[in-house]
Design a protein around this motif. Structure first.
Motif, PDB file in Angstrom:
ATOM      1  N   ARG A  76      29.564   0.764  -1.086  1.00  0.00           N
ATOM      2  CA  ARG A  76      29.436   1.513  -2.348  1.00  0.00           C
ATOM      3  C   ARG A  76      28.058   2.153  -2.423  1.00  0.00           C
ATOM      4  N   ASP A  77      27.982   3.247  -3.169  1.00  0.00           N
ATOM      5  CA  ASP A  77      26.684   3.899  -3.329  1.00  0.00           C
ATOM      6  C   ASP A  77      25.792   3.077  -4.257  1.00  0.00           C
ATOM      7  N   ILE A  97      28.020  -0.386   4.541  1.00  0.00           N
ATOM      8  CA  ILE A  97      27.834  -0.401   3.078  1.00  0.00           C
ATOM      9  C   ILE A  97      29.033   0.287   2.427  1.00  0.00           C
ATOM     10  N   LEU A 137      22.112  -7.883   2.297  1.00  0.00           N
ATOM     11  CA  LEU A 137      23.116  -7.140   1.533  1.00  0.00           C
ATOM     12  C   LEU A 137      23.881  -8.125   0.666  1.00  0.00           C
ATOM     13  N   GLU A 138      24.326  -7.659  -0.507  1.00  0.00           N
ATOM     14  CA  GLU A 138      25.040  -8.553  -1.420  1.00  0.00           C
ATOM     15  C   GLU A 138      26.535  -8.456  -1.187  1.00  0.00           C
ATOM     16  N   PRO A 143      23.815   0.387  -3.785  1.00  0.00           N
ATOM     17  CA  PRO A 143      23.780  -1.077  -3.778  1.00  0.00           C
ATOM     18  C   PRO A 143      22.333  -1.532  -3.970  1.00  0.00           C
ATOM     19  N   HIS A 148      24.497  -4.005 -15.082  1.00  0.00           N
ATOM     20  CA  HIS A 148      24.131  -2.849 -14.275  1.00  0.00           C
ATOM     21  C   HIS A 148      24.790  -1.573 -14.782  1.00  0.00           C
ATOM     22  N   ILE A 187      19.522  -3.862  -2.649  1.00  0.00           N
ATOM     23  CA  ILE A 187      19.250  -4.519  -1.367  1.00  0.00           C
ATOM     24  C   ILE A 187      18.000  -5.387  -1.495  1.00  0.00           C
ATOM     25  N   GLN A 191      18.076   2.130  -1.852  1.00  0.00           N
ATOM     26  CA  GLN A 191      19.495   1.884  -2.105  1.00  0.00           C
ATOM     27  C   GLN A 191      20.289   2.802  -1.169  1.00  0.00           C
ATOM     28  N   ASP A 249      29.111  -5.471  -1.486  1.00  0.00           N
ATOM     29  CA  ASP A 249      28.445  -4.191  -1.204  1.00  0.00           C
ATOM     30  C   ASP A 249      28.675  -3.727   0.230  1.00  0.00           C
ATOM     31  N   TYR A 250      29.387  -4.561   1.054  1.00  0.00           N
ATOM     32  CA  TYR A 250      29.540  -4.169   2.463  1.00  0.00           C
ATOM     33  C   TYR A 250      30.748  -4.867   3.078  1.00  0.00           C
ATOM     34  N   LYS A 263      26.775   4.584   0.596  1.00  0.00           N
ATOM     35  CA  LYS A 263      28.066   4.110   1.111  1.00  0.00           C
ATOM     36  C   LYS A 263      28.308   4.746   2.483  1.00  0.00           C
TER      37      LYS A 263
END
Ligand SMILES: [Zn+2]
Length: 617
Positions: free
Chosen positions: A202-203, A200, A242-243, A205, A448, A207, A219, A246-247, A222
């Motif tokens: 970023r912090d 992951i 996961l999007e 994310p 967001h 899911i 969530q 984001d990873y 990271k």
């Protein structure tokens, strides 16, 4: 006994009586209890004798005197009553059956017709600092139509002592753990095998699970490593989607032994922070429990009233855990313990945390700090507006009008939202809250971005204020949407307050007067972009319908806007008022909360593209 002239026949109960040699007669007859009728016939005359045999049903009872007992005491109630009678006692509105006992007692002659009857009554648990008189005990005995009662002593439950006030010290403090290993599991058999890893990037994310957005997957921070399911580039072995963005994917080896070392539990500005060191940054999931899904309420993750008593943190791929520190300074948790659970045939460690008060939980945010330690931060639950950080999002913004509404330009949804939001802001500030209102009058916010700003400001809660629109011009009323279970109570309290203005006042005497039952459209589950975050409660409120001419005219009226604002504030107060925890976390942490500012965000945020699934409608 008696005598008569034996030239004449005499009948007793139609049976002829014979005289003996001495010229008289004598016999005995047992009287049955109750009325006994005897006839004597002589010549043509019949004499009737009626003899009623009475019985003293109840001879005595216990307790005779007034008694005082501790709460929960089983009081023995007894009576000496005629054999085979039915005996009951009443006390404090309760009826107790007494049963005969065979045991000999000194006070009853075994040859008599009396026996002892016994029953027990458990007194209530008592009232704190107040004696509880339950009244007198009355015994009722009944035999062959003879009913008697005796009233004995009264029963009083001793006052319960005042419970010791739970000492919770809310000042910023850290309780360290010992590091002692308390449980281990055998490392997996496939350790060391090649696997594709999704790390992951970023912090916070968002899911998904196999069915799409879910409030039940945490969530993850990271740096968390997930094993990708064979053949998939987005789904993990544990069922998370996961999007992209984001990873990152890399090749690696499956870990074997993976120790989780609990370092400490800290209180900071009222929040509880659990700090731990993982050998490997493996996934985990934090869930409040129990949460009862209810499909009869609108929305895919609709729940019954949120009243979770525990929080469960379930760790994947962890093989060793260490002792927990004391939770005595945590405003949110009373205690914690380790257990293990089996999920899809895999045994996992689970940390169970007990909430101090059921339903008092505000979400969780998880990050790795500079030392590589996992920080699981539970958002504080304040119990009043004073010092609370509230983020208000007037729905839509500079270049997004929202619903057009029946009154057209100048009265678009955007303007209605903003006008009400400004009034809410003013009223909240007057009650001591720290308010961050998004500047939608001159700024465009991404989908967001609104909640990211709330997080940056350490929001205690987030409210997005909107007005509704529907194809049916007669659609009316208020609704509030939540996504995370712990936001449901906020949606409910705010919706109830705002709806009460329509139903209790505005509709009176109008053609909508019969719509009162449906005008409170309630707390509903939905997945709006602004309600997805798991580290603070967030709701999207629809005050009323701008597609309804009657409602739109009310919504644009400053006088009514002020009432709506007042009620939104009341709804927030109702939400905070759910907490009966002993102190305001804020009082001891003034300096720390000062970091939550009312500073406005810069005006240069980019406009994020709209997404058909998640809008801020
Ligand atoms: Zn809207």
């Amino acid at each position: 006994m008696g005598s008569f002239d034996d030239n004449f026949e005499v009948y007793f109960n139609e049976k002829q009586i014979e005289l003996n040699e001495v010229g008289n007669f004598y016999f005995t007859k047992d009287l049955k209890v109750g009325l006994n009728t005897f006839t004597v016939r002589h010549k043509s005359k019949t004499y009737t004798y009626r003899i009623t045999r009475k019985v003293e049903v109840l001879k005595s009872m216990m307790p005779k005197d007034n008694i005082k007992v501790d709460g929960g005491t089983k009081v023995e109630i007894s009576a000496v009553s005629y054999r085979d009678s039915a005996v009951t006692a009443t006390i404090n509105g309760k009826s107790i059956n007494l049963s005969p006992i065979d045991s000999q007692t000194d006070d009853i002659d075994p040859n008599s017709n009396y026996t002892k009857f016994v029953g027990t009554y458990t007194v209530p648990k008592g009232i704190i600092e107040k004696e509880q008189p339950l009244g007198k005990i009355t015994i009722y005995g009944s035999y062959m139509g003879f009913n008697e009662s005796i009233t004995g002593g009264s029963v009083t439950v001793n006052a319960l002592p005042k419970p010791p006030v739970e000492k919770v010290e809310y000042y910023d403090t850290t309780n360290k753990a010992t590091g002692e290993v308390v449980a281990t599991m055998t490392p997996p058999a496939n350790a060391g095998k090649s696997v594709r890893i999704a790390t992951i990037s970023r912090d916070f994310p968002l899911i998904r699970d196999a069915n799409g957005r879910t409030p039940f997957l945490t969530q993850l921070p990271k740096g968390t490593i997930n094993y990708l399911k064979s053949g998939s580039n987005s789904m993990t072995e544990t069922g998370m989607y996961l999007e992209s963005g984001d990873y990152t994917i890399s090749n690696g080896k499956r870990i074997g032994k993976n120790k989780l070392n609990v370092l400490s539990v800290s209180t900071k500005s009222g929040a509880t922070i659990l700090k731990m060191k993982l050998d490997e940054k493996t996934p985990f999931n934090v869930e409040a429990s129990p949460v009862v899904l209810n499909s009869s309420i609108t929305g895919p993750h609709a729940i019954n009233d949120f009243m979770a008593t525990h929080v469960h943190i379930t760790f994947d791929y962890v093989t060793e855990v260490t002792a927990l520190p004391s939770f005595k300074n945590s405003p949110m948790f009373k205690s914690g313990y380790w257990t293990d659970v089996v999920v899809n045939n895999t045994r996992k460690f689970q940390l169970v945390l007990e909430l101090r008060q059921a339903g008092i939980y505000s979400g969780v945010g998880c990050t790795y700090d500079d030392e590589g330690n996992l920080n699981i931060k539970f958002t504080r639950y304040v119990n009043s507006l004073s010092g609370a950080v509230i983020v208000i999002d007037p729905g839509h913004g500079k270049d997004d009008s929202g619903a057009v509404g029946v009154l057209g330009p100048g009265y678009y949804e955007r303007e209605m939202n903003l006008q009400i939001a400004k009034r809410v802001e003013k009223k909240l500030k007057a009650k001591g809250a720290k308010v961050v209102r998004l500047k939608t009058e001159n700024t465009n916010y991404g989908l967001h971005e609104r909640t990211s700003l709330a997080r940056e400001n350490n929001a205690d809660l987030f409210i997005s204020i909107h007005n509704n629109s529907a194809g049916d011009p007669d659609a009316v009323g208020t609704e509030a949407f939540y996504f995370t279970p712990f936001s449901q109570p906020l949606a409910k309290t705010v919706c109830n307050r705002v709806a009460s203005y329509w139903t209790g006042k505005i509709y009176t005497g109008t053609k909508y007067k019969d719509q009162r039952d449906i005008a409170n459209r309630g707390a509903k589950s939905s997945r709006f972009a602004v309600t997805l975050q798991q580290d603070f409660p967030s709701i999207l409120l629809e005050v009323g319908f701008v597609s309804n001419e009657f409602e739109h005219k009310i919504i644009k009226d400053p006088k009514h806007q002020d009432e709506f604002a007042k009620l939104i504030v009341k709804g927030i107060e109702d939400y905070f008022g759910r907490s009966t925890l002993p102190a305001k976390p804020d009082t001891a942490t003034k300096s720390a909360t000062a970091t939550a500012t009312t500073a406005l965000p810069p005006e240069t945020f980019s406009v994020a593209s709209r997404n058909s699934e998640e809008t801020t409608e």
